[in-house]
Design a protein around this motif. Sequence first.
Motif, PDB file in Angstrom:
ATOM      1  N   GLU A  33     -12.850   3.264 -13.408  1.00 21.41           N
ATOM      2  CA  GLU A  33     -12.984   2.162 -12.479  1.00 21.41           C
ATOM      3  C   GLU A  33     -12.839   2.699 -11.065  1.00 21.41           C
ATOM      4  OE1 GLU A  33     -10.286  -0.936 -13.370  1.00 21.41           O
ATOM      5  OE2 GLU A  33     -11.213  -1.446 -15.301  1.00 21.41           O
ATOM      6  N   GLY A  34     -13.173   1.824 -10.141  1.00 24.11           N
ATOM      7  CA  GLY A  34     -13.059   2.222  -8.755  1.00 24.11           C
ATOM      8  C   GLY A  34     -11.612   2.338  -8.306  1.00 24.11           C
ATOM      9  N   ALA A  35     -11.410   3.082  -7.243  1.00 22.87           N
ATOM     10  CA  ALA A  35     -10.069   3.287  -6.708  1.00 22.87           C
ATOM     11  C   ALA A  35      -9.567   1.997  -6.057  1.00 22.87           C
ATOM     12  CB  ALA A  35     -10.074   4.422  -5.693  1.00 22.87           C
ATOM     13  N   VAL A  36      -8.294   1.694  -6.269  1.00 20.66           N
ATOM     14  CA  VAL A  36      -7.648   0.533  -5.660  1.00 20.66           C
ATOM     15  C   VAL A  36      -6.926   1.017  -4.412  1.00 20.66           C
ATOM     16  CG1 VAL A  36      -5.961  -1.301  -5.967  1.00 20.66           C
ATOM     17  CG2 VAL A  36      -7.414  -0.620  -7.878  1.00 20.66           C
ATOM     18  N   TYR A  37      -7.276   0.437  -3.257  1.00 24.93           N
ATOM     19  CA  TYR A  37      -6.720   0.892  -1.985  1.00 24.93           C
ATOM     20  C   TYR A  37      -5.533   0.058  -1.513  1.00 24.93           C
ATOM     21  CZ  TYR A  37     -11.067   3.545  -1.721  1.00 24.93           C
ATOM     22  OH  TYR A  37     -12.106   4.404  -1.993  1.00 24.93           O
ATOM     23  N   ALA A  38      -5.451  -1.193  -1.916  1.00 26.80           N
ATOM     24  CA  ALA A  38      -4.345  -2.055  -1.473  1.00 26.80           C
ATOM     25  C   ALA A  38      -4.340  -3.309  -2.327  1.00 26.80           C
ATOM     26  CB  ALA A  38      -4.471  -2.404   0.007  1.00 26.80           C
ATOM     27  N   THR A  87      -3.083   0.252  10.083  1.00 29.98           N
ATOM     28  CA  THR A  87      -2.638   1.503   9.452  1.00 29.98           C
ATOM     29  C   THR A  87      -3.789   2.274   8.819  1.00 29.98           C
ATOM     30  OG1 THR A  87      -2.117   0.255   7.431  1.00 29.98           O
ATOM     31  CG2 THR A  87      -0.321   0.615   9.008  1.00 29.98           C
ATOM     32  N   ASN A  88      -4.964   1.656   8.690  1.00 27.21           N
ATOM     33  CA  ASN A  88      -6.145   2.311   8.124  1.00 27.21           C
ATOM     34  C   ASN A  88      -7.324   2.079   9.074  1.00 27.21           C
ATOM     35  OD1 ASN A  88      -5.153   2.925   5.095  1.00 27.21           O
ATOM     36  ND2 ASN A  88      -4.474   0.876   5.688  1.00 27.21           N
ATOM     37  N   PRO A  89      -7.458   2.875  10.128  1.00 30.42           N
ATOM     38  CA  PRO A  89      -8.535   2.631  11.104  1.00 30.42           C
ATOM     39  C   PRO A  89      -9.931   2.744  10.526  1.00 30.42           C
ATOM     40  CG  PRO A  89      -6.876   4.146  11.967  1.00 30.42           C
ATOM     41  CD  PRO A  89      -6.597   3.996  10.516  1.00 30.42           C
ATOM     42  N   SER A 112      -4.438   7.753   1.786  1.00 29.18           N
ATOM     43  CA  SER A 112      -5.219   8.990   1.818  1.00 29.18           C
ATOM     44  C   SER A 112      -6.552   8.829   1.098  1.00 29.18           C
ATOM     45  CB  SER A 112      -4.412  10.131   1.198  1.00 29.18           C
ATOM     46  OG  SER A 112      -4.116   9.843  -0.162  1.00 29.18           O
ATOM     47  N   LEU A 113      -6.583   8.081  -0.004  1.00 26.82           N
ATOM     48  CA  LEU A 113      -7.848   7.828  -0.700  1.00 26.82           C
ATOM     49  C   LEU A 113      -8.789   6.995   0.153  1.00 26.82           C
ATOM     50  CD1 LEU A 113      -6.669   7.074  -4.356  1.00 26.82           C
ATOM     51  CD2 LEU A 113      -7.924   9.088  -3.564  1.00 26.82           C
ATOM     52  N   LEU A 114      -8.236   6.001   0.846  1.00 30.49           N
ATOM     53  CA  LEU A 114      -9.072   5.172   1.709  1.00 30.49           C
ATOM     54  C   LEU A 114      -9.616   5.978   2.889  1.00 30.49           C
ATOM     55  CD1 LEU A 114     -10.241   2.406   2.327  1.00 30.49           C
ATOM     56  CD2 LEU A 114      -8.077   1.797   3.441  1.00 30.49           C
ATOM     57  N   GLN A 120       0.854  -1.184   0.000  1.00 28.95           N
ATOM     58  CA  GLN A 120       0.000   0.000   0.000  1.00 28.95           C
ATOM     59  C   GLN A 120       0.890   1.234   0.000  1.00 28.95           C
ATOM     60  OE1 GLN A 120      -2.477   0.703   3.480  1.00 28.95           O
ATOM     61  NE2 GLN A 120      -4.216   1.329   2.195  1.00 28.95           N
ATOM     62  N   SER A 121       0.484   2.232  -0.765  1.00 30.65           N
ATOM     63  CA  SER A 121       1.237   3.475  -0.865  1.00 30.65           C
ATOM     64  C   SER A 121       0.560   4.557  -0.024  1.00 30.65           C
ATOM     65  CB  SER A 121       1.327   3.920  -2.326  1.00 30.65           C
ATOM     66  OG  SER A 121       0.044   4.219  -2.832  1.00 30.65           O
TER      67      SER A 121
END
Length: 459
Positions: free
Chosen positions: A370-375, A397-399, A286-288, A280-281
Amino acid sequence: MNSAHILLRTQCVRCVTPLVRTAVRQTALSNGGTTHCPTLTSTCVQQAHRAFHISSGNNKHWPASPTSKANDEDTKKEKSLVGLEDLFERAGKEAKTKATFITAVDVFNKRDKRKRGHVEFIYAALKKMPEFGVERDIAVYNKILDVFPKEVFVPQNFIQRMFNHYPRQQECAVQVLEQMENHGVMPNVETKVLLMQIFGPKGHPTRKYQRMLYWFPKFKHANPFPVPHQLPTDPVDLARFSLTRIANDLDARVTVYQMPYTDITETGEEVQEPHIVGIQSPDQQSLLAKHNPSKPVFVEGPYPLWLRKTCVYYYLLKADPVPPEEKVEECIDPELVGPEQCLHYPLWVDLDLQVHMGDDFSFDVDDLEEGAVYAMCMTGQGDQATLARWISGLQETNPILGKIPTLFRLESGPRELQDLTAAPQRPSGSDMDSEKHGVEYEHAAEEDEQQHGGQRVKQ
């Protein structure tokens, strides 16, 4: 032609006549003691003529001696060619290595000095090279080129060069060089010397060698994303390399959520737990974080990725495309279009280009969203419980994942992926982790499941 045959027979009879006279004189002296020399009759001449001009076709009617039969059997055994591929199979019975491959080539070179059947042998050797693991060894390719007879296929004049002197042998040598090119093997000076000795400076294989020397250095490092010839054997290292290649982001962080290990259940059964590696970047984080908690995220896969001859599979954590009514247009910074902007190097240009009336721009690939890819992740097993552990690790890392329902769109993957009904029993801790997400959002998940088709499994 008949007169020539008659003259030749007459000369042969004249040569034989003195010998016959001498034999008759010796026989007469030994029998009667007289010195009378009988005259040669026509019968003697005919017998001498027959003995000298006897046909080879009549020899098959004569009884053969036992020694000649044994010699014929030995020659038949020598002439019976063993299958060319059998040479490599016999040499590689114990182990298929470079040494055994070279041993098979040496056996063929020593079997016949004329090297009959060398073209078929070279084709068989090229076919067997991957089995022995020598398809990228320049020394082995030079050993194969050394099988060709030397200074036999060299054209002697421009007419022979024009009509492709010995085309079968030249095509075979070009095939050797093409296999070197396919495997990225750079020819060396020894290759050039062999080709010059076999086909001369104007042959097609020599020209092929010259082109390889010209183009290979230019394209050797042209690929910005090279794949190594020897891929990592460890599944964790292979997953780390594959995910880094897919992400193509220097800021992306690879995390190993679980190493492969063997677990023992309450019943005493051993369960092989797979590895879980994710990436994950910061941009994806931030998008998630900006994702609407009322809308679910999806775990999709498996998607194949080929690395040379190895196929690996990965999974995505993504969202549906944003509806058109919820899109927010980005405002352009007015400083970029102010009067101080340079006209020669504009930072922002909005031009309405004139197009032809017959052009159809109703469909554009760039307009498809397309939808955003989060990981992304890779794992040894693609069941729901294993992927739930990956989501649990991402929650650290992504609450926001604790507030977003997670749905699974799992397709029928490869053979090594286990079915949900045949999945082994998991420890109690993993079951608790899989039930953390989306329990209170079942109603929202059911509504989304009605809207979207496909296989969805609520977590």
